[in-house]
Design an enzyme around this catalytic site. Structure first.
Site, PDB file in Angstrom:
ATOM      1  CD  GLU A 236      -2.899  -0.669   2.187  1.00  0.00           C
ATOM      2  OE1 GLU A 236      -2.398   0.390   3.251  1.00  0.00           O
ATOM      3  OE2 GLU A 236      -4.248  -1.429   2.620  1.00  0.00           O
TER       4      GLU A 236
ATOM      5  CD  GLU B  24      -3.365   7.037   7.535  1.00  0.00           C
ATOM      6  OE1 GLU B  24      -3.608   6.383   8.269  1.00  0.00           O
ATOM      7  OE2 GLU B  24      -4.099   6.354   6.464  1.00  0.00           O
TER       8      GLU B  24
END
Length: 292
Positions: A43, A54
């Site tokens: 990824e 995140e």
């Protein structure tokens, strides 16, 4: 190789790094080190200035990458420059996909409120397919709003990976699983990304809820060691996704002024530990009914 192929022969190890962190050339070496360490899929984060899924580790990686000049166009160049043979998945946020091609380079990586007309997701998906991206992960795109992107992915042969949280159930879960392809990203715990010292007890129940859906289940959020990987695969996961533990190595090397080769070796070592842990976990699982 397709994402389906990557999950066909045992548990898949899916590492994440932000493309261009901390700089373009070093990042190329770091991604290539992950393949040497056993990655089955990689990824690649396309940095966006508002990475809502995140934690601090990847937020800081995003900042380093943006400060180093990463943009969508530069990202596609990065993918073309990589010397890897495993499938690549782009993880990014929908604003960059939707607005690709409509604005100047300086605006694309950070604009969140422009009002000019957009061509939608098709140009981005077309370019991603052209450079060799096999799939997309878009954390801020609800399945209910994903039809245009799903259609573009179908047109150009990309998979569309969705994240399923521990709280995702009922009609919403069904809607996500109708849209998903390639693999489903099983969020191991609530909250944002970040390496953890233990495996969440929510992982097993999440995998049980997804057992009847015929798509590989890859668990992420918090995995940081081979032991974690082993336990998660033993509990039923078809793969593991690891980001923050690897990004921590990049950050430490950058802060200490270490050369790129040294950091790449560290990444390869941890990648190998994680892959070996996943394989060990698979050996603890009972045989698949169809194979007995």
């Amino acid at each position: 190789m397709s994402l389906e192929d990557a999950f066909a022969d045992g548990p898949a190890f899916v590492p994440y790094l932000a493309a261009g962190d901390p700089d373009y050339e070093s990042s190329l070496k770091y991604v290539e080190a992950l393949e040497r360490g056993g990655a089955d899929v990689i990824e690649l984060g396309l940095p966006f200035s508002e990475p809502i899924a995140e934690g601090p580790t990847i937020q800081n990686a995003v900042v380093r990458s943006l400060e180093g000049g990463m943009t969508p166009t530069r990202f596609f160049e990065f993918v073309e420059d990589l010397d890897v043979s495993v499938p690549l998945v782009c993880m990014t946020y929908y604003n960059l996909i939707y607005r690709y091609g409509d604005e100047s380079e300086a605006q694309r990586a950070s604009n969140t409120s422009g009002e000019t007309a957009s061509n939608g997701p098709r140009p981005f998906v077309e370019k991603a397919a052209e450079v060799g991206i096999e799939g997309l992960v878009v954390p801020d795109l609800p399945a209910e709003e994903a039809d245009p992107l799903r259609e573009a992915c179908d047109e150009f042969g990309l998979d569309l990976v969705f994240i399923v949280a521990p709280t995702t159930r009922g009609d919403r879960l069904d809607r996500i699983m109708e849209q998903v392809s390639g693999y489903v990203y099983v969020q191991a715990r609530l909250g944002t990304t970040g390496a953890q010292s233990s495996v969440s007890d929510q992982t097993g129940s999440s995998l049980e809820r997804l057992a009847d859906y015929d798509v590989p289940k890859a668990v992420g959020f918090g995995i940081s060691s081979g032991d974690h990987a082993e336990r998660i695969v033993a509990s039923g996961a078809d793969g593991i996704i690891v980001g923050s533990a690897l990004v921590d190595i990049v950050a430490e090397g950058h802060e200490n002024g270490d050369d790129a080769e040294t950091v790449a070796d560290r990444l390869e070592t941890l990648a190998r530990e994680l892959k070996d842990g996943a394989v060990a976990g698979a050996s603890q699982r009972p045989p698949h009914p169809e194979r007995t």
